[in-house]
Write a protein that holds these residues in place. Structure first.
Motif, PDB file in Angstrom:
ATOM      1  N   LYS A  83       0.862  -1.192   0.000  1.00  0.00           N
ATOM      2  CA  LYS A  83       0.000   0.000   0.000  1.00  0.00           C
ATOM      3  C   LYS A  83       0.891   1.233   0.000  1.00  0.00           C
ATOM      4  O   LYS A  83       1.642   1.455   0.940  1.00  0.00           O
ATOM      5  CB  LYS A  83      -0.923   0.007   1.225  1.00  0.00           C
ATOM      6  CG  LYS A  83      -1.895   1.202   1.238  1.00  0.00           C
ATOM      7  CD  LYS A  83      -2.871   1.094   2.386  1.00  0.00           C
ATOM      8  CE  LYS A  83      -3.772   2.315   2.484  1.00  0.00           C
ATOM      9  NZ  LYS A  83      -4.578   2.543   1.280  1.00  0.00           N
ATOM     10  N   PHE A  84       0.817   1.985  -1.080  1.00  0.00           N
ATOM     11  CA  PHE A  84       1.647   3.174  -1.209  1.00  0.00           C
ATOM     12  C   PHE A  84       0.811   4.399  -0.857  1.00  0.00           C
ATOM     13  O   PHE A  84      -0.131   4.754  -1.567  1.00  0.00           O
ATOM     14  CB  PHE A  84       2.201   3.290  -2.630  1.00  0.00           C
ATOM     15  CG  PHE A  84       3.100   4.480  -2.834  1.00  0.00           C
ATOM     16  CD1 PHE A  84       4.286   4.604  -2.127  1.00  0.00           C
ATOM     17  CD2 PHE A  84       2.766   5.478  -3.731  1.00  0.00           C
ATOM     18  CE1 PHE A  84       5.127   5.697  -2.309  1.00  0.00           C
ATOM     19  CE2 PHE A  84       3.599   6.576  -3.934  1.00  0.00           C
ATOM     20  CZ  PHE A  84       4.780   6.683  -3.216  1.00  0.00           C
ATOM     21  N   GLU A  85       1.138   5.037   0.258  1.00  0.00           N
ATOM     22  CA  GLU A  85       0.397   6.210   0.712  1.00  0.00           C
ATOM     23  C   GLU A  85       1.224   7.465   0.451  1.00  0.00           C
ATOM     24  O   GLU A  85       2.417   7.518   0.776  1.00  0.00           O
ATOM     25  CB  GLU A  85       0.076   6.091   2.201  1.00  0.00           C
ATOM     26  CG  GLU A  85      -0.903   4.969   2.502  1.00  0.00           C
ATOM     27  CD  GLU A  85      -1.293   4.923   3.962  1.00  0.00           C
ATOM     28  OE1 GLU A  85      -2.487   4.804   4.259  1.00  0.00           O
ATOM     29  OE2 GLU A  85      -0.382   4.998   4.803  1.00  0.00           O
ATOM     30  N   TYR A  86       0.588   8.449  -0.109  1.00  0.00           N
ATOM     31  CA  TYR A  86       1.289   9.673  -0.475  1.00  0.00           C
ATOM     32  C   TYR A  86       0.329  10.850  -0.401  1.00  0.00           C
ATOM     33  O   TYR A  86      -0.897  10.702  -0.366  1.00  0.00           O
ATOM     34  CB  TYR A  86       1.866   9.559  -1.891  1.00  0.00           C
ATOM     35  CG  TYR A  86       0.843   9.196  -2.942  1.00  0.00           C
ATOM     36  CD1 TYR A  86       0.218  10.178  -3.711  1.00  0.00           C
ATOM     37  CD2 TYR A  86       0.486   7.865  -3.163  1.00  0.00           C
ATOM     38  CE1 TYR A  86      -0.726   9.848  -4.660  1.00  0.00           C
ATOM     39  CE2 TYR A  86      -0.455   7.521  -4.112  1.00  0.00           C
ATOM     40  CZ  TYR A  86      -1.061   8.514  -4.863  1.00  0.00           C
ATOM     41  OH  TYR A  86      -2.013   8.189  -5.797  1.00  0.00           O
ATOM     42  N   VAL A  87       0.911  12.020  -0.381  1.00  0.00           N
ATOM     43  CA  VAL A  87       0.149  13.267  -0.374  1.00  0.00           C
ATOM     44  C   VAL A  87       0.521  14.031  -1.636  1.00  0.00           C
ATOM     45  O   VAL A  87       1.688  14.070  -2.024  1.00  0.00           O
ATOM     46  CB  VAL A  87       0.484  14.108   0.875  1.00  0.00           C
ATOM     47  CG1 VAL A  87      -0.221  15.461   0.823  1.00  0.00           C
ATOM     48  CG2 VAL A  87       0.092  13.359   2.139  1.00  0.00           C
ATOM     49  N   ILE A  88      -0.459  14.627  -2.279  1.00  0.00           N
ATOM     50  CA  ILE A  88      -0.207  15.428  -3.475  1.00  0.00           C
ATOM     51  C   ILE A  88      -0.086  16.897  -3.072  1.00  0.00           C
ATOM     52  O   ILE A  88      -0.942  17.432  -2.368  1.00  0.00           O
ATOM     53  CB  ILE A  88      -1.333  15.271  -4.509  1.00  0.00           C
ATOM     54  CG1 ILE A  88      -1.431  13.818  -4.967  1.00  0.00           C
ATOM     55  CG2 ILE A  88      -1.097  16.190  -5.715  1.00  0.00           C
ATOM     56  CD1 ILE A  88      -2.611  13.540  -5.868  1.00  0.00           C
ATOM     57  N   VAL A  89       0.989  17.512  -3.513  1.00  0.00           N
ATOM     58  CA  VAL A  89       1.214  18.934  -3.249  1.00  0.00           C
ATOM     59  C   VAL A  89       1.184  19.672  -4.585  1.00  0.00           C
ATOM     60  O   VAL A  89       1.877  19.288  -5.521  1.00  0.00           O
ATOM     61  CB  VAL A  89       2.580  19.165  -2.562  1.00  0.00           C
ATOM     62  CG1 VAL A  89       2.821  20.651  -2.357  1.00  0.00           C
ATOM     63  CG2 VAL A  89       2.635  18.425  -1.237  1.00  0.00           C
ATOM     64  N   LEU A  90       0.373  20.708  -4.655  1.00  0.00           N
ATOM     65  CA  LEU A  90       0.330  21.553  -5.850  1.00  0.00           C
ATOM     66  C   LEU A  90       1.120  22.822  -5.549  1.00  0.00           C
ATOM     67  O   LEU A  90       0.686  23.656  -4.755  1.00  0.00           O
ATOM     68  CB  LEU A  90      -1.113  21.882  -6.222  1.00  0.00           C
ATOM     69  CG  LEU A  90      -2.000  20.663  -6.520  1.00  0.00           C
ATOM     70  CD1 LEU A  90      -3.393  21.103  -6.916  1.00  0.00           C
ATOM     71  CD2 LEU A  90      -1.395  19.791  -7.614  1.00  0.00           C
ATOM     72  N   MET A 100       2.960  25.680 -12.282  1.00  0.00           N
ATOM     73  CA  MET A 100       2.391  24.800 -11.259  1.00  0.00           C
ATOM     74  C   MET A 100       3.171  23.486 -11.237  1.00  0.00           C
ATOM     75  O   MET A 100       3.342  22.846 -12.275  1.00  0.00           O
ATOM     76  CB  MET A 100       0.914  24.500 -11.537  1.00  0.00           C
ATOM     77  CG  MET A 100       0.278  23.642 -10.437  1.00  0.00           C
ATOM     78  SD  MET A 100      -1.462  23.210 -10.743  1.00  0.00           S
ATOM     79  CE  MET A 100      -1.252  21.810 -11.860  1.00  0.00           C
ATOM     80  N   GLY A 101       3.639  23.120 -10.071  1.00  0.00           N
ATOM     81  CA  GLY A 101       4.340  21.860  -9.916  1.00  0.00           C
ATOM     82  C   GLY A 101       3.450  20.838  -9.232  1.00  0.00           C
ATOM     83  O   GLY A 101       2.669  21.173  -8.337  1.00  0.00           O
ATOM     84  N   ILE A 102       3.531  19.600  -9.682  1.00  0.00           N
ATOM     85  CA  ILE A 102       2.807  18.494  -9.052  1.00  0.00           C
ATOM     86  C   ILE A 102       3.839  17.643  -8.324  1.00  0.00           C
ATOM     87  O   ILE A 102       4.731  17.058  -8.949  1.00  0.00           O
ATOM     88  CB  ILE A 102       2.046  17.659 -10.087  1.00  0.00           C
ATOM     89  CG1 ILE A 102       1.058  18.540 -10.859  1.00  0.00           C
ATOM     90  CG2 ILE A 102       1.299  16.506  -9.408  1.00  0.00           C
ATOM     91  CD1 ILE A 102       0.396  17.844 -12.020  1.00  0.00           C
ATOM     92  N   VAL A 103       3.721  17.596  -7.018  1.00  0.00           N
ATOM     93  CA  VAL A 103       4.706  16.921  -6.172  1.00  0.00           C
ATOM     94  C   VAL A 103       3.990  15.871  -5.326  1.00  0.00           C
ATOM     95  O   VAL A 103       2.869  16.118  -4.853  1.00  0.00           O
ATOM     96  CB  VAL A 103       5.416  17.933  -5.241  1.00  0.00           C
ATOM     97  CG1 VAL A 103       6.537  17.274  -4.448  1.00  0.00           C
ATOM     98  CG2 VAL A 103       5.943  19.126  -6.032  1.00  0.00           C
ATOM     99  N   ILE A 104       4.592  14.717  -5.171  1.00  0.00           N
ATOM    100  CA  ILE A 104       4.067  13.750  -4.202  1.00  0.00           C
ATOM    101  C   ILE A 104       5.058  13.644  -3.044  1.00  0.00           C
ATOM    102  O   ILE A 104       6.272  13.637  -3.248  1.00  0.00           O
ATOM    103  CB  ILE A 104       3.783  12.365  -4.812  1.00  0.00           C
ATOM    104  CG1 ILE A 104       5.051  11.718  -5.390  1.00  0.00           C
ATOM    105  CG2 ILE A 104       2.697  12.439  -5.854  1.00  0.00           C
ATOM    106  CD1 ILE A 104       4.862  10.252  -5.745  1.00  0.00           C
ATOM    107  N   VAL A 105       4.509  13.584  -1.840  1.00  0.00           N
ATOM    108  CA  VAL A 105       5.322  13.492  -0.622  1.00  0.00           C
ATOM    109  C   VAL A 105       4.902  12.226   0.118  1.00  0.00           C
ATOM    110  O   VAL A 105       3.708  11.941   0.242  1.00  0.00           O
ATOM    111  CB  VAL A 105       5.118  14.728   0.279  1.00  0.00           C
ATOM    112  CG1 VAL A 105       6.071  14.688   1.467  1.00  0.00           C
ATOM    113  CG2 VAL A 105       5.324  16.015  -0.525  1.00  0.00           C
ATOM    114  N   PHE A 106       5.866  11.475   0.605  1.00  0.00           N
ATOM    115  CA  PHE A 106       5.555  10.223   1.293  1.00  0.00           C
ATOM    116  C   PHE A 106       6.699   9.872   2.236  1.00  0.00           C
ATOM    117  O   PHE A 106       7.775  10.484   2.191  1.00  0.00           O
ATOM    118  CB  PHE A 106       5.327   9.087   0.288  1.00  0.00           C
ATOM    119  CG  PHE A 106       6.457   8.877  -0.679  1.00  0.00           C
ATOM    120  CD1 PHE A 106       7.428   7.912  -0.458  1.00  0.00           C
ATOM    121  CD2 PHE A 106       6.554   9.656  -1.826  1.00  0.00           C
ATOM    122  CE1 PHE A 106       8.474   7.719  -1.350  1.00  0.00           C
ATOM    123  CE2 PHE A 106       7.600   9.477  -2.736  1.00  0.00           C
ATOM    124  CZ  PHE A 106       8.556   8.510  -2.496  1.00  0.00           C
TER     125      PHE A 106
END
Length: 526
Positions: A83-90, A100-106
């Motif tokens: 299970k890969f859990e991440y947060v999307i940051v714009l 606009m940058g699309i970033v995932i943080v985990f």
């Protein structure tokens, strides 16, 4: 390595490929090549490389190949995760809000990671931002997750994502408080009735800031001033001040060290000299501004950390700033008092951004921070923190617990399973939730070891106690991966990149690949 440097040059200045192909530039490169490879080389079998400068097409192809290999490795990594859990940051904050940058943080192996998946010119995606976000995620076999971090420019996306949780970029919020502290807008006037003297004081603040900005622009246009050491901060940071506090501090430093040089260089320009003298005569206002808002600047910089969790500090930062401003309301310095009242009103307007359920839960999940809720506030706030944490934790457990379809469920007879007929049977889901609540109760009573207390590393703490708190540690990993700031792109940018971004000359496609490549190179796929 050379291809990477060339890629950056081509990404930030589309003219570079044409410059590189001119005969004059090729001759210069040939001269440097011969100088660098031939001097001191006496071996008869030595020969310099024939082509040191790759063509623009080779640079682009090399970059695409590098990105393709890294993306493949990342997808392989994802396929191995249960299970890969991440947060999307714009990220709209970096590069002056023009991209606009699309970033995932985990969190991976209890280390905070972030990947910049894409960077795009906002004008090209303005009409369909949510579609763009979904398409980018799809390239990595990802979907819109359950939590987004956005700043003001990304708020319109939330209208199409009603089932997605979100939090605000706190660093942008703090910057907004600093900016609005000297602006008496209608919202502020509705909440606080200012006396005439206070209104006049805040108006003077506004006037001084405008004059400082004008003078700084003029200073930066004077080539003979660029060598003055105290002015370097202007040339380095003028492209994007962290906040007005940084601008004011820079100005005070310049006047302290180089006021004479300034007056000498603008000696024949009476308007500028008058500006400088007028600002200098009102330095009491500037010192008051720094006194009131320097703590906001410090918190802003602290919450932009990208190697350790930050969301766990948001609630306490708000408490501390609120208490600080309340003390300033009683200051004998009328300038400090006026600015303190105004700033306190602005901060109160934005309280909801600092006190979302996610902030209570994150602070509670930080064993080194949680006691500050009790120390800084009353019992009702402690109860709220516990309630918000439990609600989010239980909801999280329900989401990660596999459930059978209703038609596949069997309703057992109590006679077949109960030892006593008055025993109450619970479903497996109820038992899991009961066990989760029990973990939370035990966590509230837990005291970390002396070694962990000495290090005060919240991720190290959760890594060490995972066996004791198997479900709660999963929840902590998810909550603590949510960043307090949405600003990520500029952390990987060179100063020249920021300058060219301001001039809207970035090649979005190559720049995006460059950011993706750099962030993937920093990530271990083991």
């Amino acid at each position: 390595m050379l291809n990477m440097y060339m890629s950056e040059l081509m990404a930030i200045d589309s003219r570079f490929s044409y410059i590189a192909e001119t005969e004059a530039f090729q001759a210069f490169v040939s001269f440097i090549k011969n100088l660098g490879f031939n001097v001191g080389r006496k071996f008869t079998n030595f020969s310099a490389p024939t082509d040191i400068l790759p063509s623009p097409l080779n640079v682009k192809n090399s970059m695409l190949y590098e990105v393709h290999q890294l993306v493949k490795s990342f997808k392989d990594f994802l396929s191995k995760q249960s299970k890969f859990e991440y947060v999307i940051v714009l990220d709209h904050e970096s590069l002056k809000n023009m991209y606009m940058g699309i970033v995932i943080v985990f969190i991976n192996d209890w280390q905070l990671k972030y990947l910049i998946l894409n960077v795009q010119d906002t004008e090209k995606i303005n009409l369909n931002k949510i579609g763009h976000v979904k398409n980018v995620l799809l390239q990595f076999d990802l979907q819109i997750c359950e939590h987004l971090v956005v700043c003001h420019q990304g708020m319109n996306l939330l209208d199409d994502l009603t089932d997605v949780g979100f939090s605000y970029c706190i660093s942008e919020t703090l910057k907004t408080v600093i900016t609005k502290s000297v602006v008496l807008n209608n919202d502020v006037k509705k909440q606080v009735i200012f006396d005439k003297e206070t209104v006049e004081t805040l108006s003077v603040f506004q006037s001084i800031f405008e004059k400082i900005k004008n003078v700084i622009d003029l200073i930066c246009k004077k080539p003979n001033l660029s060598e003055l050491q105290s002015l370097q901060i202007l040339f380095e940071r003028r492209q994007k001040w962290i906040s007005n506090v940084e601008m004011v501090e820079s100005w005070l430093k310049i006047i302290e060290d180089d006021r004479g040089h300034l007056q000498k260089n603008f000696d024949n320009e009476d308007e500028i000299i008058n500006f400088i003298n007028d600002i200098s005569n009102n330095h009491a206002y500037l010192h008051a501004f720094v006194t009131v808002l320097k703590p906001f600047q410090d918190k802003l910089q602290f919450l932009q950390c990208d190697y350790s969790p930050t969301v766990n500090h948001v609630l306490i930062c708000f408490y501390e700033l609120e208490d600080y401003l309340n003390r300033l309301k009683n200051s004998e310095n009328v300038l400090v008092q006026a600015l303190g009242v105004s700033t306190s009103t602005i901060l109160d307007q934005m309280k909801i951004r600092f006190t979302k359920p996610i902030h209570y839960a994150a602070c509670t999940m930080d064993i080194f921070q949680r006691a500050k809720i009790r120390q800084l506030r009353d019992a009702s706030e402690v109860k709220k923190a516990k309630d918000e944490t439990e609600n989010l934790f239980v909801e999280y457990i329900k989401q990660i617990t596999p459930t059978k379809d209703i038609k596949d469920r069997i309703s057992p007879k109590i006679d077949d399973f109960a030892m006593c007929l008055d025993d109450e049977l619970e479903s497996n889901e109820s038992s899991i939730i009961f066990a989760a609540r029990n973990e939370l109760t035990q966590y509230y009573r837990y005291i970390p070891s002396a070694d962990l207390i000495a290090q005060k590393d919240v991720l190290l703490f959760w890594k060490s106690v995972t066996p004791q708190f198997p479900q709660l540690s999963k929840f902590a990993s998810y909550i603590l991966s949510i960043p307090a700031s949405s600003k990520y792109i500029e952390k990987m940018c060179s100063p020249s990149t920021k300058i060219f971004a301001n001039e809207k000359s970035l090649d979005s496609s190559m720049f995006s690949d460059l950011m993706l490549c750099r962030s993937l190179e920093n990530f271990s796929f083991v």
